[in-house]
Design an enzyme around this catalytic site. Structure first.
Site, PDB file in Angstrom:
ATOM      1  N   ASP A   1       0.866  -1.132  -0.036  1.00 21.08           N
ATOM      2  CA  ASP A   1       0.076   0.012   0.000  1.00 21.08           C
ATOM      3  C   ASP A   1       0.755   1.242   0.053  1.00 21.08           C
ATOM      4  O   ASP A   1       0.323   2.282  -0.386  1.00 21.08           O
ATOM      5  CB  ASP A   1      -0.943  -0.055   1.395  1.00 21.08           C
ATOM      6  CG  ASP A   1      -2.059  -0.916   1.189  1.00 21.08           C
ATOM      7  OD1 ASP A   1      -2.654  -0.752   0.039  1.00 21.08           O
ATOM      8  OD2 ASP A   1      -2.363  -1.551   2.088  1.00 21.08           O
TER       9      ASP A   1
HETATM   10  C1  BGC Z   1       0.348   1.065   6.149  1.00 11.07           C
HETATM   11  C2  BGC Z   1      -0.246  -0.300   5.588  1.00 11.07           C
HETATM   12  C3  BGC Z   1      -1.835  -0.395   5.494  1.00 11.07           C
HETATM   13  C4  BGC Z   1      -2.354   1.018   4.956  1.00 11.07           C
HETATM   14  C5  BGC Z   1      -3.950   0.964   5.105  1.00 11.07           C
HETATM   15  C6  BGC Z   1      -0.392   2.168   5.888  1.00 11.07           C
HETATM   16  O1  BGC Z   1      -0.300   3.388   6.639  1.00 11.07           O
HETATM   17  O2  BGC Z   1       1.423   1.060   6.173  1.00 11.07           O
HETATM   18  O3  BGC Z   1       0.207  -1.308   5.887  1.00 11.07           O
HETATM   19  O4  BGC Z   1      -2.049  -1.262   4.507  1.00 11.07           O
HETATM   20  O5  BGC Z   1      -1.883   2.127   5.684  1.00 11.07           O
HETATM   21  O6  BGC Z   1      -4.400   1.999   4.573  1.00 11.07           O
HETATM   22  C1  NOJ Z   2      -1.956  -4.112   5.375  1.00 10.60           C
HETATM   23  C2  NOJ Z   2      -3.291  -3.980   4.233  1.00 10.60           C
HETATM   24  O1  NOJ Z   2      -4.286  -4.702   5.088  1.00 10.60           O
HETATM   25  C3  NOJ Z   2      -2.726  -5.005   3.120  1.00 10.60           C
HETATM   26  O2  NOJ Z   2      -3.885  -4.896   2.108  1.00 10.60           O
HETATM   27  C4  NOJ Z   2      -1.518  -4.642   2.449  1.00 10.60           C
HETATM   28  O3  NOJ Z   2      -1.293  -5.391   1.419  1.00 10.60           O
HETATM   29  C5  NOJ Z   2      -0.354  -4.371   3.381  1.00 10.60           C
HETATM   30  N1  NOJ Z   2      -0.792  -3.741   4.474  1.00 10.60           N
HETATM   31  C6  NOJ Z   2       0.693  -4.065   2.801  1.00 10.60           C
HETATM   32  O4  NOJ Z   2       0.901  -2.791   2.579  1.00 10.60           O
END
Ligand code: BGC
Ligand code: NOJ
Length: 811
Positions: free
Chosen positions: A483
């Site tokens: 993400d």
């Molecule tokens: C996090 C990710 C997460 C995302 C969700 C980010 O700040 O680092 O792990 O999936 O937010 O929106």
């Molecule tokens: C958490 C999110 O829920 C997932 O969709 C994503 O792939 C990981 N973070 C890595 O960014």
């Protein structure tokens, strides 16, 4: 250091000290009513939706940790204590918390009195039951006062913590006998209320928090409990609570048992206006009548255990390795079910008011629970696919209550479409139910735009085909699985708004990770086509996959590992050309497990590089070297300090991709080594470093660059649960569902020993015995099914057949 131990016979983790490094929680509830419960009785309850229908309050971000829960106080002379230690923290003579499957038990003892609590949500009712048993173990008579305590949330948890000008005037309660009704919102909605009741006469009650605690006290020193006398307060606005007082006299050796019910009730929507503010108590009575006695509780508890035993028996391992047995048979499958129930909504790290259901997350969660509840997986697939757009892209999230796509977040995560193929393929291979592919499913929830699910999958597939960049690799869009790798957009303040960025032709950043996914799930799509006799489409899909393989070979290989991506300017990400972030786990795990360049030995080289550059004793890091500077052109990723989260943390979610990839090249020792590093049962001994619960996976463990290397965060709600279960069950132990039957092809450490598996698959029960006389890591020398030798590794599926006895000899 440990703070407890596994009791595998009871399927429990037994916590022996209340002072765990962080609150260690459990989940109660399987259907509509849920509670989070910590090892010191912290936590909260909600009905269906943790944001909109929150029954009790919790305070995130508070100090001390884990403030608010559902507490019992015992006043014994001048001593006031709690069976779960919090909130008074009076030192206990004995303490134990047993987190089990769908229930938690507590035992606390002080000055010759023992209190036990059993808390669970019964199978088909919308309530939490708490059975409290108090025993006088001393040689003298005891005169005790017991106080219960819950603080109501005014339903919408988001509004509850913001809109004080309104909310401090809306709280309403009513008390009749031993039942406290929470009626806030009943005026305008007239359809729901909550109750907290006990199956005995009470000696007093309180419903106003400030009267119960004293305005400047916390729950650690409630005035009422210290004084030993309830005030019978009736809340009017402010903060309503529910507290019962029960005075008891116990002879030496005597016990008293109480059943408390915390319930959610609904009335028919069309109640007349005149009945406003007079709670229709019929639904409450019906609920409370079911749980009046200990026998009622025992019956409900037996039903709950039967439900879970049935589920968990669907995949069962017996090996010489207790740690793997307990993860496979108990905790990993349990966590998969919790991610099914919660998605990413409510944990001690997810506030329950933020995220809805993730398109990508839910499809992956499905990989871990489809064998447990295939019917519900079917529904979930249809729900998810209904939020897809006509061009194959998808809302990134949808709301659990409305099942509608979330337009605030929108779409543009270009891995999303492929996860739908992954989830559907897993479902069809598991069940053989091809009918789902012909279900009519809308786009963007608009029934006038509906096609078969199979057509949805085609659009998923073609979305990637039609969205390629300058290197013929898939466009990344806003981000792929990672993400925080936002290569086409930037934000001055990550977490807030993003702006599009890049060359004037438009966002062209590309993802080698999505290419790996396309190769893996493109083949699964082709197999689904074959199941429907769509041979031309299968051939088309395989040709596209072939093109993608070529694109990766030409532009996605960096000499010793797979490149991660190309940014909006065409620069490589995850390459030796980069100063920081030279190698990433995602493309290496996925391209390797997809078998890209297998004949040329690329997966082996890539996995060796992963081992050399990303491995630590606590797991495989997401990238190296960590970004030390903030790179505007990379998006959120480098906003994290080095070693945390996507910036070189150990993301437990994609460690299994590396382990699975190792099994595809037959390295069982290494696959298992990677498995063990993040496996909760293996790191129980370092709980003081790891800190989160030793019975479930966490999303992330701090990487080598972080000052707190080895420390985990975000336990419970993570795709790690599903992927680690897929890894251990389908690749390491090797029992992989195919369209034509279960395939058994283990890839294990040389010294793993023989093992047996019992697996329910479609209508059959498979009793599988695997022996490994030559101590190989991979290879099936003989497969014998009911006495008949079978070629290959697939146990031929026979419709209707109930039992399969299978012998596998590795070699
Ligand atoms: C996090 C990710 C997460 C995302 C969700 C980010 O700040 O680092 O792990 O999936 O937010 O929106
Ligand atoms: C958490 C999110 O829920 C997932 O969709 C994503 O792939 C990981 N973070 C890595 O960014």
């Amino acid at each position: 250091m440990k703070y407890g131990y596994f009791d595998d016979n009871n399927k429990e983790y037994v916590i022996t000290s209340p002072k765990t490094p962080l609150p260690w929680i459990n989940y109660l509830g399987c259907n509509e009513f849920f509670s989070l419960i910590s090892n010191t009785c912290g936590g909260y309850s909600f009905y269906k939706d943790a944001k909109l229908l929150r029954l009790t309050r919790y305070r995130y971000n508070d100090s001390p940790l884990d403030t608010n829960g559902k507490y019992f106080y015992i006043k014994d002379g001048d001593t006031v204590w709690n069976p779960g230690w919090q909130p008074t923290k009076t030192p206990l003579d004995a303490y134990e918390c047993r987190h089990g499957i769908g229930y938690s038990r507590f035992m606390g003892a002080k000055n010759g009195v023992t209190a036990k609590i059993l808390a669970f949500v019964p199978m088909n009712d919308t309530c939490e039951l708490q059975q409290l048993v108090i025993t006088n173990d001393s040689s003298e008579e005891k005169q005790l006062s017991v106080f219960s305590y819950v603080e109501w949330c005014l339903w919408n948890a988001d509004d509850d913590m913001k809109n004080f000008q309104r909310n401090l005037s809306i709280g309403e309660v009513e008390v009749i006998g031993s039942t406290i009704y929470h009626k806030t919102e009943y005026r305008e909605r007239r359809n729901h209320f909550a109750v907290y009741s006990v199956n005995t006469d009470i000696d007093g009650f309180d419903t106003s928090r400030d009267d119960f605690l004293g305005a400047y006290n916390g729950p650690d020193k409630p005035d009422v409990v210290l004084n030993g006398q309830a005030t019978n307060s009736i809340a009017s606005g402010w903060s309503p609570i529910a507290s019962h007082q029960i005075n008891i006299k116990l002879a030496p050796g005597e016990s008293r048992s109480f059943v408390f019910v915390l319930g959610y009730c609904e009335n028919p929507q069309d109640l007349k206006f005149e009945s406003l503010n007079v709670v229709n108590k019929a639904p409450a009575k019906a609920l409370l009548d079911k749980y009046r006695t200990d026998a009622d509780v025992e019956k409900a508890f037996a039903e709950l255990n039967e439900y879970w035993d049935g589920l968990l028996s669907r995949y069962h391992l017996e090996s010489n390795n207790d740690k793997v047995n307990r993860m496979v048979n108990i905790w990993n499958q349990y966590q998969c079910m919790v991610t099914f129930n919660m998605s990413r909504s409510a944990s001690y790290y997810e506030s329950g008011i933020g995220r809805g259901m993730g398109f990508r997350d839910s499809c992956q969660d499905l990989l871990g629970f489809v064998h447990l509840i295939p019917e519900r997986a079917r529904e979930r697939i249809i729900d998810i696919a209904s939020t897809q757009f006509e061009d194959g892209s998808a809302y990134h999230q949808y709301q659990p209550l409305t099942k509608k796509g979330n337009s605030d977040i929108g779409s543009g995560f270009n891995d999303d479409p492929l996860w739908l193929i992954a989830g559907t393929s897993a479902y069809v291979r598991e069940t053989g139910d091809l009918s789902i592919l012909n279900e009519s499913v809308p786009y963007d929830n608009d029934e006038s735009k509906a096609t078969t699910l199979m057509e949805h999958l085609k659009r998923s597939f073609d979305y990637i085909v039609n969205h390629k960049g300058p290197h013929n690799l898939p466009l990344i869009g806003r981000a792929d699985w990672n993400d925080c790798l936002n290569l086409n957009c930037f934000s001055e303040h990550p977490g807030e708004s993003f702006q599009t960025f890049g060359p004037s032709e438009g966002p062209v950043a590309e993802s080698v990770f999505i290419a790996g996914m396309f190769v893996k799930y493109g083949e699964e799509y082709a197999q689904l086509c074959e199941q429907l006799n769509m041979t031309d489409e299968a051939a088309y899909a395989r040709a596209q996959v072939e093109d993608m393989v070529n694109a990766v070979m030409i532009s996605g290989w960096d000499g010793s590992w797979f490149v991660r991506a190309y940014d909006a300017y065409g620069n490589k990400i995850g390459s030796r050309e980069c100063e920081e972030g030279q190698i990433y786990i995602e493309s290496n795990g996925f391209c390797s497990l997809a078998g890209i360049g297998m004949a040329e030995g690329l997966p082996r080289k890539a996995l060796d590089s992963v081992k050399e550059r990303l491995d630590t004793k606590y797991g495989v890091m997401i990238l190296q070297p960590a970004y030390t500077k903030y790179h505007l052109e990379l998006g959120e990723i480098s906003s994290y300090p080095p070693g945390y989260k996507e910036n070189a943390g150990i993301f437990c979610h994609n460690n299994p991709w590396v382990s699975i990839a190792e099994t595809t090249i037959g390295r069982g020792d290494r696959a298992f080594e990677v498995y063990k590093k993040t496996c909760p049962a293996y790191i129980e001994d370092i709980s003081e470093i790891h800190r989160t619960e030793p019975y479930v996976y966490s999303q992330m463990v701090a990487g080598a660059d972080a000052p707190r290397h080895g420390e985990a965060k975000n336990s419970w709600l993570t795709g790690t649960a599903a992927w680690t279960f897929v890894n251990i069950s389908q690749y390491i132990l090797g029992l992989y569902p195919t369209h034509s039957g279960l395939s058994i092809d283990p890839c294990i450490p040389k010294d793993f020993g023989d093992f047996t598996l019992t697996r329910k698959f479609r209508e059959g029960t498979y009793n599988i015995k695997v022996t490994n006389p030559s101590h190989v890591e991979k290879g099936v020398r003989a497969l014998v099914v009911d006495g008949v030798t079978v070629d290959g590794t697939v146990i031929p599926y026979e419709a209707g057949k109930k039992t399969y006895n299978v012998e596998v000899v590795m070699g």
